[in-house]
Design a protein around this motif. Structure first.
Motif, PDB file in Angstrom:
ATOM      1  N   MET A  54      -2.295   0.375  -4.375  1.00  0.00           N
ATOM      2  CA  MET A  54      -2.040   1.441  -3.418  1.00  0.00           C
ATOM      3  C   MET A  54      -2.543   1.035  -2.039  1.00  0.00           C
ATOM      4  SD  MET A  54      -0.826   4.330  -4.800  1.00  0.00           S
ATOM      5  CE  MET A  54      -1.509   5.712  -3.894  1.00  0.00           C
ATOM      6  N   CYS A  55      -1.702   1.257  -1.045  1.00  0.00           N
ATOM      7  CA  CYS A  55      -2.117   1.094   0.343  1.00  0.00           C
ATOM      8  C   CYS A  55      -2.444   2.496   0.831  1.00  0.00           C
ATOM      9  CB  CYS A  55      -0.972   0.489   1.150  1.00  0.00           C
ATOM     10  SG  CYS A  55      -1.206   0.588   2.926  1.00  0.00           S
ATOM     11  N   LYS A  56      -3.533   2.626   1.617  1.00  0.00           N
ATOM     12  CA  LYS A  56      -3.936   3.950   2.105  1.00  0.00           C
ATOM     13  C   LYS A  56      -2.837   4.605   2.942  1.00  0.00           C
ATOM     14  CE  LYS A  56      -8.918   3.243   2.095  1.00  0.00           C
ATOM     15  NZ  LYS A  56      -9.060   1.767   2.050  1.00  0.00           N
ATOM     16  N   LYS A  57      -2.038   3.781   3.634  1.00  0.00           N
ATOM     17  CA  LYS A  57      -0.984   4.321   4.486  1.00  0.00           C
ATOM     18  C   LYS A  57       0.340   4.507   3.748  1.00  0.00           C
ATOM     19  CE  LYS A  57      -2.312   2.331   8.920  1.00  0.00           C
ATOM     20  NZ  LYS A  57      -1.892   1.271   9.855  1.00  0.00           N
ATOM     21  N   CYS A  58       0.741   3.480   2.987  1.00  0.00           N
ATOM     22  CA  CYS A  58       2.106   3.451   2.441  1.00  0.00           C
ATOM     23  C   CYS A  58       2.229   3.927   1.003  1.00  0.00           C
ATOM     24  CB  CYS A  58       2.681   2.043   2.497  1.00  0.00           C
ATOM     25  SG  CYS A  58       2.232   1.101   3.925  1.00  0.00           S
ATOM     26  N   GLY A  59       1.134   4.041   0.283  1.00  0.00           N
ATOM     27  CA  GLY A  59       1.257   4.315  -1.144  1.00  0.00           C
ATOM     28  C   GLY A  59       1.424   3.003  -1.878  1.00  0.00           C
ATOM     29  N   ILE A  72      -3.213  -8.483   2.325  1.00  0.00           N
ATOM     30  CA  ILE A  72      -2.665  -7.428   3.179  1.00  0.00           C
ATOM     31  C   ILE A  72      -1.534  -6.688   2.464  1.00  0.00           C
ATOM     32  CG2 ILE A  72      -3.233  -8.471   5.411  1.00  0.00           C
ATOM     33  CD1 ILE A  72      -0.208  -9.406   5.439  1.00  0.00           C
ATOM     34  N   CYS A  73      -1.256  -5.503   2.979  1.00  0.00           N
ATOM     35  CA  CYS A  73      -0.111  -4.730   2.515  1.00  0.00           C
ATOM     36  C   CYS A  73       1.137  -5.357   3.120  1.00  0.00           C
ATOM     37  CB  CYS A  73      -0.271  -3.281   2.994  1.00  0.00           C
ATOM     38  SG  CYS A  73       1.216  -2.301   2.848  1.00  0.00           S
ATOM     39  N   ARG A  74       2.139  -5.607   2.276  1.00  0.00           N
ATOM     40  CA  ARG A  74       3.346  -6.240   2.777  1.00  0.00           C
ATOM     41  C   ARG A  74       4.207  -5.294   3.594  1.00  0.00           C
ATOM     42  NH1 ARG A  74       6.676  -9.892  -1.238  1.00  0.00           N
ATOM     43  NH2 ARG A  74       4.981 -10.664  -2.507  1.00  0.00           N
ATOM     44  N   LYS A  75       3.922  -3.983   3.478  1.00  0.00           N
ATOM     45  CA  LYS A  75       4.721  -3.018   4.247  1.00  0.00           C
ATOM     46  C   LYS A  75       4.182  -2.836   5.657  1.00  0.00           C
ATOM     47  CE  LYS A  75       6.483  -0.344   0.363  1.00  0.00           C
ATOM     48  NZ  LYS A  75       6.290   0.905  -0.406  1.00  0.00           N
ATOM     49  N   CYS A  76       2.861  -2.565   5.774  1.00  0.00           N
ATOM     50  CA  CYS A  76       2.313  -2.254   7.103  1.00  0.00           C
ATOM     51  C   CYS A  76       1.380  -3.344   7.632  1.00  0.00           C
ATOM     52  CB  CYS A  76       1.592  -0.907   7.089  1.00  0.00           C
ATOM     53  SG  CYS A  76       0.086  -0.911   6.092  1.00  0.00           S
ATOM     54  N   GLY A  77       1.022  -4.308   6.790  1.00  0.00           N
ATOM     55  CA  GLY A  77       0.186  -5.404   7.259  1.00  0.00           C
ATOM     56  C   GLY A  77      -1.298  -5.100   7.290  1.00  0.00           C
TER      57      GLY A  77
HETATM   58 ZN   LIG Z   1       0.550  -0.338   3.918  1.00  0.00          ZN
END
Ligand SMILES: [Zn+2]
Length: 109
Positions: A80-85, A101-106
């Motif tokens: 889980m990313c805190k921003k994207c889920g 890193i999160c691949r969606k928001c970095g």
């Molecule tokens: Zn993210």
């Protein structure tokens, strides 16, 4: 990459927050307590609880039923990313150190 190879290439770590994407606990989130990379399974806090009978070891100890976490297949959870889920893990180098890193928001995971 084949699905079956995911287990050994697991990027998850202890203390990561994951979401269950398959199985009876689908949709729930929790913190990783333990990872077994060899078997490709992990324990998530409060998830996939099973009742286990505890036998008293000492005289003054009470036996009974205790709920413990049963292992979940690593392929059934996503980080889980805190921003994207739920997201996928990517890597970047920060100060020459490999960072997840999160691949969606970095954002750093
Ligand atoms: Zn993210």
């Amino acid at each position: 990459m084949k699905q079956t190879q995911n287990a050994t290439k697991c990027k998850l770590r202890k203390e990561d927050t994951v979401k269950v994407i398959a199985g009876k606990e689908v949709g729930k989130t929790g913190r990783i307590l333990k990872i077994d990379r060899v078997k490709g399974r992990l324990l998530v806090e409060g998830l996939n609880l099973v009742k286990k009978a505890i036998k008293p070891k000492k005289q003054n100890e009470k036996g009974g039923i205790k709920e413990i976490e049963a292992p979940i297949s690593i392929s059934n959870v996503m980080i889980m990313c805190k921003k994207c889920g739920i997201t996928r893990i990517g890597y970047t180098f920060k100060n020459k150190k490999k960072t997840r890193i999160c691949r969606k928001c970095g954002d750093e995971l």
